[in-house]
Design a protein around this motif. Structure first.
Motif, short mmCIF file in Angstrom:
data_model
loop_
_atom_site.label_atom_id
_atom_site.label_comp_id
_atom_site.label_asym_id
_atom_site.label_seq_id
_atom_site.Cartn_x
_atom_site.Cartn_y
_atom_site.Cartn_z
N UNK A 8 2.85 -8.97 15.06
CA UNK A 8 3.85 -9.91 15.55
C UNK A 8 3.97 -11.12 14.63
N UNK A 9 5.17 -11.69 14.56
CA UNK A 9 5.44 -12.75 13.60
C UNK A 9 4.72 -14.06 13.90
N UNK A 10 4.12 -14.20 15.09
CA UNK A 10 3.40 -15.43 15.36
C UNK A 10 2.08 -15.50 14.60
N UNK A 11 1.65 -14.38 13.99
CA UNK A 11 0.42 -14.35 13.21
C UNK A 11 0.70 -14.72 11.76
N UNK A 12 -0.30 -15.33 11.10
CA UNK A 12 -0.20 -15.62 9.67
C UNK A 12 -0.84 -14.51 8.83
N UNK A 13 -1.28 -13.46 9.51
CA UNK A 13 -1.77 -12.26 8.84
C UNK A 13 -1.05 -11.08 9.47
N UNK A 14 -0.27 -10.36 8.66
CA UNK A 14 0.61 -9.34 9.21
C UNK A 14 0.44 -7.99 8.51
N UNK A 15 0.47 -6.94 9.31
CA UNK A 15 0.53 -5.56 8.82
C UNK A 15 1.88 -5.00 9.25
N UNK A 16 2.71 -4.60 8.29
CA UNK A 16 4.06 -4.15 8.62
C UNK A 16 4.44 -2.93 7.76
N UNK A 17 5.53 -2.29 8.14
CA UNK A 17 6.12 -1.24 7.31
C UNK A 17 6.93 -1.90 6.19
N UNK A 18 7.02 -1.24 5.06
CA UNK A 18 7.70 -1.85 3.91
C UNK A 18 9.17 -2.16 4.19
N UNK A 19 9.83 -1.31 5.00
CA UNK A 19 11.25 -1.57 5.27
C UNK A 19 11.46 -2.76 6.20
N UNK A 38 0.86 -1.19 0.00
CA UNK A 38 0.00 0.00 0.00
C UNK A 38 0.89 1.23 0.00
N UNK A 39 0.53 2.21 -0.81
CA UNK A 39 1.37 3.40 -0.98
C UNK A 39 0.91 4.61 -0.18
N UNK A 40 0.12 4.38 0.84
CA UNK A 40 -0.31 5.49 1.70
C UNK A 40 0.90 6.16 2.33
N UNK A 41 1.00 7.47 2.19
CA UNK A 41 2.20 8.19 2.65
C UNK A 41 1.95 9.13 3.83
N UNK A 42 0.70 9.33 4.23
CA UNK A 42 0.44 10.23 5.35
C UNK A 42 -0.67 9.65 6.23
N UNK A 43 -0.70 10.12 7.45
CA UNK A 43 -1.80 9.77 8.34
C UNK A 43 -1.50 8.58 9.24
N UNK A 44 -2.35 8.44 10.25
CA UNK A 44 -2.26 7.33 11.19
C UNK A 44 -3.37 6.32 10.87
N UNK A 45 -2.99 5.05 10.74
CA UNK A 45 -3.93 3.99 10.40
C UNK A 45 -4.37 3.30 11.68
N UNK A 46 -5.68 3.24 11.89
CA UNK A 46 -6.22 2.60 13.09
C UNK A 46 -7.27 1.56 12.69
N UNK A 58 1.80 -23.78 4.04
CA UNK A 58 1.42 -22.67 4.93
C UNK A 58 1.47 -21.37 4.15
N UNK A 59 0.39 -20.60 4.20
CA UNK A 59 0.33 -19.31 3.52
C UNK A 59 0.32 -18.19 4.54
N UNK A 60 1.17 -17.21 4.34
CA UNK A 60 1.25 -16.05 5.23
C UNK A 60 0.86 -14.80 4.45
N UNK A 61 -0.14 -14.11 4.94
CA UNK A 61 -0.63 -12.88 4.31
C UNK A 61 0.09 -11.68 4.90
N UNK A 62 0.63 -10.82 4.03
CA UNK A 62 1.37 -9.65 4.49
C UNK A 62 0.92 -8.41 3.71
N UNK A 63 0.60 -7.36 4.44
CA UNK A 63 0.26 -6.07 3.83
C UNK A 63 1.25 -5.04 4.36
N UNK A 64 1.92 -4.35 3.44
CA UNK A 64 2.93 -3.37 3.87
C UNK A 64 2.46 -1.94 3.60
N UNK A 65 2.89 -1.04 4.47
CA UNK A 65 2.66 0.39 4.31
C UNK A 65 4.00 1.10 4.38
#
Length: 243
Positions: free
Chosen positions: A176-187, A105-113, A155-162
């Protein structure tokens, strides 16, 4: 005596004229117009040395993974459940313990809640709610799973990066890495993939995939990737507004 005094007064205008003439002969000390100074500064600011280095793309970052990982970028695979009949997946990483399905995801501003089970998330820089990206990304994960042939038990792991220019304030469970669905920063992407692999190694010590298995999955997904420009164009047209 009177004539001598009078002669002094008569010579004053001539002296004044000489001083004036001498002054006009001096070099000019006129101040440089501000416009000229600004133009010089502007030209300097536009020099090559002021350019900021471009951030590496996700594809570039994934090149940094160890050689046992195989990477596929920009996959378009059939999905009868989608509006266009296809699902477009940004990146797929096939590792020795799991397949990582990645959306950027290319969102560049704001806080995601938002919460893991909440359908809509908020972004402080927008009045419009964001559909939970993990829920949306599940269709992509399912599309990949449908094309795995004999490897459907993988095993499939879903990852969405911002981007790190926004702020992620979501359910800690998906950070956290113990989840198979992750929201992380791109770096964090490459590091998180490796940390997740290490965690799976402790959970399932035996090797899940041999090199031949990784290569077989890579070949399977490559074969179902549609590269036809017309199909891709039609998919983009039908999928507008989804992502």
């Amino acid at each position: 005596m009177f004539k001598k005094i009078l002669s002094l007064f008569k010579t004053q205008p001539e002296l004044a004229n000489q001083i004036t003439a001498s002054a006009s002969a001096l070099p000019s000390t006129t101040t440089i117009p501000p416009r000229m100074v600004r133009s010089k500064r502007k030209k300097k600011a536009e020099g090559d040395w002021t350019r900021q280095p471009e951030e590496p793309s996700t594809a570039d970052q994934l090149i940094g993974l160890p050689s046992q990982y195989k990477v596929l970028n920009d996959l378009l695979v059939t999905n009868p459940k989608s509006r266009s009949g296809y699902s477009q997946i940004d990146h797929v990483v096939i590792g020795p313990r799991a397949i990582f399905v990645i959306e950027t995801r290319n969102l560049t501003t704001g806080e995601i809640r938002g919460g893991r089970r909440e359908a809509n998330w908020s972004v402080s820089s927008s009045r419009v709610k964001m559909y939970n990206p993990l829920m949306q990304h599940r269709a992509h994960v399912e599309a990949i799973h449908a094309h795995l042939g004999d490897y459907k038990r993988v095993r499939l792991v879903s990852m969405v990066t911002f981007t790190n220019r926004c702020r992620i304030s979501v359910d800690p469970a998906v950070r956290y890495v113990n989840s198979d669905e992750l929201i992380i920063y791109d770096h964090e992407l490459v590091e998180t993939i490796q940390r997740k692999t290490e965690r799976l190694e402790t959970e399932v010590p035996e090797t899940v995939f041999q090199e031949k298995d990784i290569q077989a999955i890579y070949a399977l997904l490559s074969s179902v990737n549609s590269t036809d420009p017309q199909i891709r164009s039609e998919h983009m047209e039908k999928a507008k507004g989804i992502k």
